[in-house]
Motif scaffolding. Sequence first.
Motif, PDB file in Angstrom:
ATOM      1  N   CYS A  42     -21.927  15.395   4.890  1.00  0.00           N
ATOM      2  CA  CYS A  42     -20.644  16.084   4.080  1.00  0.00           C
ATOM      3  C   CYS A  42     -20.514  17.460   4.467  1.00  0.00           C
ATOM      4  CB  CYS A  42     -20.823  15.763   2.583  1.00  0.00           C
ATOM      5  SG  CYS A  42     -21.117  13.833   1.910  1.00  0.00           S
ATOM      6  N   ASP A  64     -16.721   8.285  12.615  1.00  0.00           N
ATOM      7  CA  ASP A  64     -15.701   7.892  11.569  1.00  0.00           C
ATOM      8  C   ASP A  64     -15.701   9.478  10.832  1.00  0.00           C
ATOM      9  OD1 ASP A  64     -13.863   6.668   9.660  1.00  0.00           O
ATOM     10  OD2 ASP A  64     -15.582   6.178   8.394  1.00  0.00           O
ATOM     11  N   VAL A  65     -14.454   9.609  10.104  1.00  0.00           N
ATOM     12  CA  VAL A  65     -14.317  10.596   9.393  1.00  0.00           C
ATOM     13  C   VAL A  65     -13.474  10.125   8.341  1.00  0.00           C
ATOM     14  CG1 VAL A  65     -13.385  13.030   8.983  1.00  0.00           C
ATOM     15  CG2 VAL A  65     -14.454  12.439  11.168  1.00  0.00           C
ATOM     16  N   ARG A  66     -13.885  10.537   6.917  1.00  0.00           N
ATOM     17  CA  ARG A  66     -13.264  10.251   5.747  1.00  0.00           C
ATOM     18  C   ARG A  66     -12.893  11.876   5.057  1.00  0.00           C
ATOM     19  NH1 ARG A  66     -16.835   6.428   2.748  1.00  0.00           N
ATOM     20  NH2 ARG A  66     -18.370   7.261   4.272  1.00  0.00           N
ATOM     21  N   THR A  67     -11.790  11.717   4.478  1.00  0.00           N
ATOM     22  CA  THR A  67     -11.411  13.118   3.852  1.00  0.00           C
ATOM     23  C   THR A  67     -10.831  12.906   2.288  1.00  0.00           C
ATOM     24  OG1 THR A  67      -9.318  13.329   4.742  1.00  0.00           O
ATOM     25  CG2 THR A  67     -11.047  14.227   6.030  1.00  0.00           C
ATOM     26  N   SER A  68     -11.271  13.769   1.645  1.00  0.00           N
ATOM     27  CA  SER A  68     -10.547  14.064   0.443  1.00  0.00           C
ATOM     28  C   SER A  68     -10.329  15.480  -0.062  1.00  0.00           C
ATOM     29  CB  SER A  68     -11.472  13.289  -0.734  1.00  0.00           C
ATOM     30  OG  SER A  68     -12.720  13.862  -0.760  1.00  0.00           O
ATOM     31  N   ALA A 106     -15.070  16.683   3.975  1.00  0.00           N
ATOM     32  CA  ALA A 106     -15.111  15.759   5.144  1.00  0.00           C
ATOM     33  C   ALA A 106     -16.421  14.989   5.139  1.00  0.00           C
ATOM     34  CB  ALA A 106     -14.714  16.431   6.274  1.00  0.00           C
ATOM     35  N   ARG A 163     -19.414  10.260   9.852  1.00  0.00           N
ATOM     36  CA  ARG A 163     -20.322   9.396  10.202  1.00  0.00           C
ATOM     37  C   ARG A 163     -20.646   9.591  11.611  1.00  0.00           C
ATOM     38  NH1 ARG A 163     -21.970   4.729   7.805  1.00  0.00           N
ATOM     39  NH2 ARG A 163     -20.207   4.571   6.480  1.00  0.00           N
ATOM     40  N   LYS A 204      -8.336  14.640  10.116  1.00  0.00           N
ATOM     41  CA  LYS A 204      -9.529  14.154  10.782  1.00  0.00           C
ATOM     42  C   LYS A 204      -9.720  14.195  12.132  1.00  0.00           C
ATOM     43  CE  LYS A 204      -9.032  10.363   7.407  1.00  0.00           C
ATOM     44  NZ  LYS A 204      -8.911   8.933   7.151  1.00  0.00           N
TER      45      LYS A 204
END
Length: 100
Positions: free
Chosen positions: A28, A54-58, A84, A87, A37
């Motif tokens: 993170c 993989d990238v996840r964002t909030s 962010a 993975r 991303k």
Amino acid sequence: MKTAHQKIKQPLITEKSTILREENGVYCFKADVRANKIEIAKAVEKKFNVKVVDVRTSVHKGKAKSQMRRRGIFAGRTPSWKKAIVRLKEGDKIQFFENV
């Protein structure tokens, strides 16, 4: 264009992120709010020499400051920031986190 150091601001080291890192190989970071991303993935790959899967964002909105900390007629807010969650490819590790 922003550099990799400007897109990835700092690592997030919390209890939840530590558990994610140990169990799933997920890291993170605090990222620039305007970075997408793809830019975040390229910045992590360039900065740490790893392969991002993989990238996840909030986006976390800034909170209003309390009345006690207000200056004059302006109440103020804390800044908004982006988290962010990255993975990595199986077997890759970021050495910066391993020492924490």
